[in-house]
Enzyme design. Sequence first.
Site, PDB file in Angstrom:
ATOM      1  N   CYS A   7       1.356   1.693   8.631  1.00 12.19           N
ATOM      2  CA  CYS A   7       0.512   2.763   8.256  1.00 12.19           C
ATOM      3  C   CYS A   7      -0.797   2.210   8.240  1.00 12.19           C
ATOM      4  O   CYS A   7      -1.141   1.159   8.657  1.00 12.19           O
ATOM      5  CB  CYS A   7       0.910   3.365   6.881  1.00 12.19           C
ATOM      6  SG  CYS A   7       0.823   2.387   5.480  1.00 12.19           S
ATOM      7  N   SER A  14       4.003   2.916   4.448  1.00  9.26           N
ATOM      8  CA  SER A  14       4.874   1.786   5.215  1.00  9.26           C
ATOM      9  C   SER A  14       5.648   0.932   4.076  1.00  9.26           C
ATOM     10  O   SER A  14       6.616   0.551   4.306  1.00  9.26           O
ATOM     11  CB  SER A  14       4.122   0.930   6.271  1.00  9.26           C
ATOM     12  OG  SER A  14       2.963   0.243   5.492  1.00  9.26           O
ATOM     13  N   ASP A 123      -0.321  11.483   5.168  1.00  6.23           N
ATOM     14  CA  ASP A 123      -0.835  10.370   4.284  1.00  6.23           C
ATOM     15  C   ASP A 123      -0.858  11.070   2.818  1.00  6.23           C
ATOM     16  O   ASP A 123      -1.506  12.055   2.815  1.00  6.23           O
ATOM     17  CB  ASP A 123      -2.262  10.187   4.911  1.00  6.23           C
ATOM     18  CG  ASP A 123      -2.933   9.035   4.195  1.00  6.23           C
ATOM     19  OD1 ASP A 123      -2.430   8.705   3.042  1.00  6.23           O
ATOM     20  OD2 ASP A 123      -3.959   8.571   4.648  1.00  6.23           O
TER      21      ASP A 123
END
Length: 159
Positions: A7, A14, A123
Amino acid sequence: MRVLFVCLGNICRSPTAEGVFRRELEKAGLAHRVEVDSCGIAHWHVGKGPDPRTTAAARQRGIDLSELRARQLAAEDFSRFDYLLAMDHDNLVAIRAQCPEGCGAHIGLFLDFAGYVDRPVPDPYFGGEQGFEEVLDLVEAASRGLLEEIARRLEGQRV
Ligand code: 4NP
């Protein structure tokens, strides 16, 4: 078999994927056959543990992320890992830009393994608590799909 989740900061998405997928492997009795790691495109959080909101949300689902430490994507990762799985399109573009020619690893979006086409893990960093729950839901779904594929591949190369 080696799997790397990627990520941006390696403190939210991640690490969540690393912890969730490792638990799936353990449940399937395959933890000893698959190495799992995560990293970020950016260097900002290198050496730090996951975001406290990430750790808290994962703990609610029985996953301990407290020992993880952020690191940045490195050149060696392209020869070491069989899968480099991006959380979003920006991560994917950055991975591909660093990928050496002839690299045989599977590079793609992680949510492909949940049956989605072109869908990112959003995100959660600048949003509220709900974003962290959504990350977990999406990552759990993709982890099941990835586990199925890897279990099939391992079955074909029984040692
Ligand atoms: P991640 O989330 O890529 O899922 O770890 C982020 C973490 C930190 C920042 C952005 C995204 N940041 O801007 O510092």
